[in-house]
Motif scaffolding. Structure first.
Motif, PDB file in Angstrom:
ATOM      1  N   ARG A   2       0.823  -1.207   0.000  1.00 31.96           N
ATOM      2  CA  ARG A   2       0.000   0.000   0.000  1.00 31.96           C
ATOM      3  C   ARG A   2       0.854   1.252   0.000  1.00 31.96           C
ATOM      4  NH1 ARG A   2      -4.161  -0.599   4.730  1.00 31.96           N
ATOM      5  NH2 ARG A   2      -4.050   1.637   4.391  1.00 31.96           N
ATOM      6  N   LYS A   3       0.305   2.278  -0.605  1.00 32.53           N
ATOM      7  CA  LYS A   3       0.985   3.579  -0.615  1.00 32.53           C
ATOM      8  C   LYS A   3       0.796   4.262   0.733  1.00 32.53           C
ATOM      9  CE  LYS A   3       0.365   4.710  -5.479  1.00 32.53           C
ATOM     10  NZ  LYS A   3      -0.141   5.712  -6.397  1.00 32.53           N
ATOM     11  N   PRO A   4       1.810   4.989   1.207  1.00 34.04           N
ATOM     12  CA  PRO A   4       1.611   5.788   2.423  1.00 34.04           C
ATOM     13  C   PRO A   4       0.689   6.963   2.120  1.00 34.04           C
ATOM     14  CG  PRO A   4       3.791   6.179   1.518  1.00 34.04           C
ATOM     15  CD  PRO A   4       3.163   5.087   0.690  1.00 34.04           C
ATOM     16  N   THR A   5       0.005   7.435   3.126  1.00 33.02           N
ATOM     17  CA  THR A   5      -0.955   8.523   2.954  1.00 33.02           C
ATOM     18  C   THR A   5      -0.352   9.843   3.410  1.00 33.02           C
ATOM     19  OG1 THR A   5      -2.771   6.988   3.323  1.00 33.02           O
ATOM     20  CG2 THR A   5      -3.268   9.323   3.544  1.00 33.02           C
ATOM     21  N   TYR A   6      -0.591  10.881   2.616  1.00 30.44           N
ATOM     22  CA  TYR A   6      -0.180  12.235   2.974  1.00 30.44           C
ATOM     23  C   TYR A   6      -1.438  13.090   3.022  1.00 30.44           C
ATOM     24  CZ  TYR A   6       2.720  16.341   3.430  1.00 30.44           C
ATOM     25  OH  TYR A   6       3.318  17.466   3.913  1.00 30.44           O
ATOM     26  N   TYR A   7      -1.640  13.835   4.101  1.00 28.41           N
ATOM     27  CA  TYR A   7      -2.844  14.646   4.286  1.00 28.41           C
ATOM     28  C   TYR A   7      -2.545  16.116   4.015  1.00 28.41           C
ATOM     29  CZ  TYR A   7      -4.452  10.437   6.582  1.00 28.41           C
ATOM     30  OH  TYR A   7      -4.800   9.140   6.854  1.00 28.41           O
ATOM     31  N   LEU A   8      -3.406  16.735   3.218  1.00 30.56           N
ATOM     32  CA  LEU A   8      -3.298  18.163   2.921  1.00 30.56           C
ATOM     33  C   LEU A   8      -4.583  18.870   3.342  1.00 30.56           C
ATOM     34  CD1 LEU A   8      -1.843  18.228  -0.718  1.00 30.56           C
ATOM     35  CD2 LEU A   8      -0.661  18.804   1.395  1.00 30.56           C
ATOM     36  N   TRP A   9      -4.428  20.060   3.904  1.00 30.34           N
ATOM     37  CA  TRP A   9      -5.565  20.911   4.235  1.00 30.34           C
ATOM     38  C   TRP A   9      -5.665  21.985   3.162  1.00 30.34           C
ATOM     39  CZ3 TRP A   9      -8.841  19.664   8.050  1.00 30.34           C
ATOM     40  CH2 TRP A   9      -8.411  18.704   8.960  1.00 30.34           C
ATOM     41  N   ARG A  10      -6.766  22.047   2.467  1.00 34.81           N
ATOM     42  CA  ARG A  10      -6.965  22.985   1.363  1.00 34.81           C
ATOM     43  C   ARG A  10      -6.794  24.430   1.820  1.00 34.81           C
ATOM     44  NH1 ARG A  10      -6.768  26.486  -1.427  1.00 34.81           N
ATOM     45  NH2 ARG A  10      -8.003  27.038  -3.210  1.00 34.81           N
ATOM     46  N   ASN A  11      -7.224  24.739   3.016  1.00 32.47           N
ATOM     47  CA  ASN A  11      -7.159  26.122   3.508  1.00 32.47           C
ATOM     48  C   ASN A  11      -5.739  26.597   3.782  1.00 32.47           C
ATOM     49  OD1 ASN A  11      -9.875  26.116   3.335  1.00 32.47           O
ATOM     50  ND2 ASN A  11     -10.278  26.300   5.504  1.00 32.47           N
ATOM     51  N   ASP A  12      -4.753  25.702   3.753  1.00 28.20           N
ATOM     52  CA  ASP A  12      -3.362  26.097   3.949  1.00 28.20           C
ATOM     53  C   ASP A  12      -2.762  26.767   2.713  1.00 28.20           C
ATOM     54  OD1 ASP A  12      -3.381  25.120   6.509  1.00 28.20           O
ATOM     55  OD2 ASP A  12      -2.326  23.259   6.020  1.00 28.20           O
ATOM     56  N   PHE A  13      -3.480  26.761   1.598  1.00 23.31           N
ATOM     57  CA  PHE A  13      -2.969  27.299   0.336  1.00 23.31           C
ATOM     58  C   PHE A  13      -3.806  28.493  -0.102  1.00 23.31           C
ATOM     59  CE2 PHE A  13      -2.027  22.829   0.643  1.00 23.31           C
ATOM     60  CZ  PHE A  13      -0.670  22.804   0.388  1.00 23.31           C
ATOM     61  N   SER A  14      -3.131  29.499  -0.649  1.00 23.83           N
ATOM     62  CA  SER A  14      -3.843  30.723  -1.032  1.00 23.83           C
ATOM     63  C   SER A  14      -4.556  30.584  -2.373  1.00 23.83           C
ATOM     64  CB  SER A  14      -2.877  31.907  -1.065  1.00 23.83           C
ATOM     65  OG  SER A  14      -1.805  31.634  -1.944  1.00 23.83           O
ATOM     66  N   THR A  15      -4.105  29.675  -3.245  1.00 24.18           N
ATOM     67  CA  THR A  15      -4.768  29.494  -4.542  1.00 24.18           C
ATOM     68  C   THR A  15      -4.994  28.005  -4.811  1.00 24.18           C
ATOM     69  OG1 THR A  15      -2.715  29.311  -5.806  1.00 24.18           O
ATOM     70  CG2 THR A  15      -3.614  31.540  -5.489  1.00 24.18           C
ATOM     71  N   GLN A  16      -5.949  27.721  -5.651  1.00 24.99           N
ATOM     72  CA  GLN A  16      -6.225  26.345  -6.056  1.00 24.99           C
ATOM     73  C   GLN A  16      -5.034  25.767  -6.827  1.00 24.99           C
ATOM     74  OE1 GLN A  16      -8.852  24.508  -5.209  1.00 24.99           O
ATOM     75  NE2 GLN A  16      -8.170  22.729  -6.370  1.00 24.99           N
ATOM     76  N   GLU A  17      -4.377  26.607  -7.629  1.00 17.49           N
ATOM     77  CA  GLU A  17      -3.231  26.150  -8.408  1.00 17.49           C
ATOM     78  C   GLU A  17      -2.088  25.701  -7.504  1.00 17.49           C
ATOM     79  OE1 GLU A  17      -4.736  29.173  -9.015  1.00 17.49           O
ATOM     80  OE2 GLU A  17      -5.884  28.476 -10.753  1.00 17.49           O
ATOM     81  N   GLU A  18      -1.813  26.480  -6.464  1.00 18.36           N
ATOM     82  CA  GLU A  18      -0.758  26.119  -5.510  1.00 18.36           C
ATOM     83  C   GLU A  18      -1.089  24.788  -4.829  1.00 18.36           C
ATOM     84  OE1 GLU A  18       1.370  27.894  -1.476  1.00 18.36           O
ATOM     85  OE2 GLU A  18      -0.320  28.971  -2.358  1.00 18.36           O
TER      86      GLU A  18
END
Length: 62
Positions: A2-18
């Protein structure tokens, strides 16, 4: 394997592209990427937790 999981919080980024760039970077490293969206800053975390518990109790039939 299995692949390891990495969690991202959308609100940590100023733009959708970033956000998409960072998400793709971790996918290229071999991670399974899970992303979360916090919602509005003025929402109470306590109300959110109460809603999660209430929904869970409905699912288990209690």
């Amino acid at each position: 394997m299995r692949k390891p999981t990495y969690y991202l919080w959308r609100n940590d980024f100023s733009t959708q592209e970033e956000f998409e760039e960072v998400k793709e970077k971790y996918r290229n490293f071999g991670f399974r990427v899970v992303s979360y969206f916090d919602g509005r800053d003025k929402n109470s975390i306590h109300d959110g937790l109460k809603a999660i518990i209430k929904n869970h109790l409905k699912e288990v039939g209690e």
